[in-house]
Design a protein around this motif. Structure first.
Motif, PDB file in Angstrom:
ATOM      1  N   ALA A  84       1.337  -0.934  -0.188  1.00 45.42           N
ATOM      2  CA  ALA A  84       0.329   0.261  -0.529  1.00 45.42           C
ATOM      3  C   ALA A  84       0.831   0.883  -0.063  1.00 45.42           C
ATOM      4  N   PRO A  85       1.564   1.672  -1.222  1.00 44.37           N
ATOM      5  CA  PRO A  85       1.728   2.871  -1.394  1.00 44.37           C
ATOM      6  C   PRO A  85       1.745   3.838  -0.895  1.00 44.37           C
ATOM      7  N   ARG A  86       2.208   5.250  -0.657  1.00 40.51           N
ATOM      8  CA  ARG A  86       1.619   6.566   0.184  1.00 40.51           C
ATOM      9  C   ARG A  86       0.176   6.844  -1.261  1.00 40.51           C
ATOM     10  N   GLN A  87      -0.574   6.866  -0.495  1.00 40.68           N
ATOM     11  CA  GLN A  87      -0.979   7.994  -1.454  1.00 40.68           C
ATOM     12  C   GLN A  87      -0.613   9.324  -2.401  1.00 40.68           C
ATOM     13  N   GLY A  88      -0.623   9.694  -3.744  1.00 39.76           N
ATOM     14  CA  GLY A  88       0.216  10.850  -4.000  1.00 39.76           C
ATOM     15  C   GLY A  88       1.415  10.184  -4.923  1.00 39.76           C
ATOM     16  N   SER A  89       1.671   9.431  -4.198  1.00 36.59           N
ATOM     17  CA  SER A  89       3.483   8.445  -4.994  1.00 36.59           C
ATOM     18  C   SER A  89       3.147   8.084  -6.006  1.00 36.59           C
TER      19      SER A  89
END
Length: 236
Positions: A84-89
């Motif tokens: 779950a990568p950081r939102q906006g990345s």
């Protein structure tokens, strides 16, 4: 208090949300919904008025429906992980793009097949047309995924993501509808699905769906019934 995932059997796409929860290892409970037993309990209508799974009852008492919304919510609970990568990345954009494809194009390819399967009143000609249309659409989708997986082990590259969790639940419909031989026609996809099937979280979700005893991760807190959830659903 833990979130509760409502999952549908048999062959519900909510299967992927169970896999995602297992991979994330966060505390959760499950509520089993027998989709073929109609009409559904009215209590479930308080979770999702459309009477569809999956649905997620949050600790706050709010409910989420739709696989995409649920998986992205779970992603936000575990930021900056490979799953779950950081939102906006850029990695999150890739996850969002792949999940959007899977819950729209890939899922909808099977719709004609499910209509043919679930409508006994259809005549043979109508059922044949629906199966032919579904097979064509699913073949196109499988060809795309097969090409994508020709040079990578997972949908987004070297590491698994929540997109792989979702596909674990929906891709098995190819075998369920007996459309073609994936090993012969889509070898990269078949190899990928075999690796998914051997994953402990997928084996856990499979056992649950079949009504067998299963040991999940430390996060699985057991099943709960709709009646047991009544106080949370009606504010008693």
């Amino acid at each position: 208090m833990q979130p509760v995932l409502f999952y549908g059997v048999p062959q519900g796409c909510s299967f992927g949300s169970i896999v995602a929860l297992e991979w994330l290892g966060q505390p959760y409970q499950l509520c089993r919904i027998e989709m073929l037993e109609q009409p559904w309990d009215r209590l479930f209508g308080r979770i999702n008025p459309l009477y569809q799974t999956p649905a997620l009852l949050l600790e706050s008492g709010e409910a989420l429906s739709e696989s995409l919304a649920i998986l992205l919510h779970l992603a936000a609970r575990a930021p900056d992980t490979p799953l779950a990568p950081r939102q906006g990345s850029p990695a999150f954009d890739q996850l969002n793009q792949m999940l959007s494809y899977l819950v729209t194009d890939f899922f909808s390819a099977f719709v004609p097949l499910w209509v043919a399967y679930e409508k006994p009143e259809l005549n043979d000609e109508a059922r044949s047309v629906l199966r032919a249309l579904g097979q064509e659409k699913v073949a196109d989708a499988c060809a795309y995924l097969d090409q994508l997986l020709s040079d990578r082990p997972w949908l987004l590259g070297e590491r698994r993501s929540l997109a792989d969790a979702y596909l674990a639940g929906v891709a098995r419909w190819v075998e369920y509808h007996q459309l073609f031989d994936p090993h012969r026609d889509y070898p990269h996809l078949a190899r990928y699905l075999a690796r998914l099937a051997a994953d402990p979280a997928v084996r856990f979700a499979t056992a649950l769906e079949q009504g067998e005893a299963a040991d999940g991760s430390a996060g699985f807190m057991g099943h709960v019934s709709l009646e047991q959830l009544r106080p949370r659903l009606v504010g008693e």
